[in-house]
Design an enzyme around this catalytic site. Sequence first.
Site: not given
Length: 323
Positions: A53-55
């Site tokens: 989900v990071y970025g």
Amino acid sequence: MKYRKLGESDLEVSEISLGSWLTYGVGVEAEKARACLHAAFDVGINFIDTANVYGRGAAETFLGEALKARPRDSYVLATKLYFPMSDTDFGLSRAQVEKQLDASLQRLRTDYVDLYQCHRYDTGTPLEETMETLTRAVDSGKVRYIGFSEWPADKIREALDLSASRGFAKFVSSQPQYSLVWREPEEEVIPLCADNGISQIVWSPLGQGVLSGKYDPDKAPPAGSRATSREMGGFIERLMDPGLLRAVQQLKPIAEEAGLTMPQFALAWVLREPNIASAIIGASRPEQVQENAHASGLIVDTQLFLRAEAIIDEAMAGAGEHA
């Protein structure tokens, strides 16, 4: 750099690890991010933490490109799943574990991850389904070990019971928020994990940068700091209480007495706990990586830590009264 064993696994991870939340692929330019990654390897950091989900995949994509020339067995790579990747892709169901793992491996340009973590507990999926699917991922060779992040103690116990009774893969790591300004895991999670062969990999050990001492309550946040960043500053607001910031300023002479910078002192405080295998740092400059890495292996007078705890605890209590 010192290394610690990660739970009941054969992974040896650096006491300081490099994270990519809010930074790589999002808030930090690729060239600077690559310089931080190189600096991490130069100082002996071998543990890289990310999440799908990071970025929305950007951090994994960056790491896949940046790490492609390095021997795969020269670093420990961890990623996570749970949070929405689209309107329909979220959680820890069988379908999602299989889909998100394959997507992460593709972005990371690798055949396996050393540690695959459940980013939060999924109340919408039976735990047995999640554990069974994670076990299949381990058996397939796509995942070496499994972990979780920010799970409540009762669900950790339930997962441990399932592993024991059903022969499922056993969690080896927990990833909670933990720092001088956030000590909640001490109550239940750390003792439970320590008794069951699970290590902590802690995030935000510098309290979103507040424990660096760079935020003066009587001045505007420094230009370029996390508190001024639209991409990276959303989680720092609750820590910007003026009373807490003033208390952090009182830690400076204590850190100086220990012969350390403020970030080194805060990281050494986290690493004083034997159940913690690694403290994840986020860095936008190589110099930050180098400074933080020096916190590994430090021996600090316990009395200095106790003085720091008393100052912060008093400030946190005051902030709670005025909330």
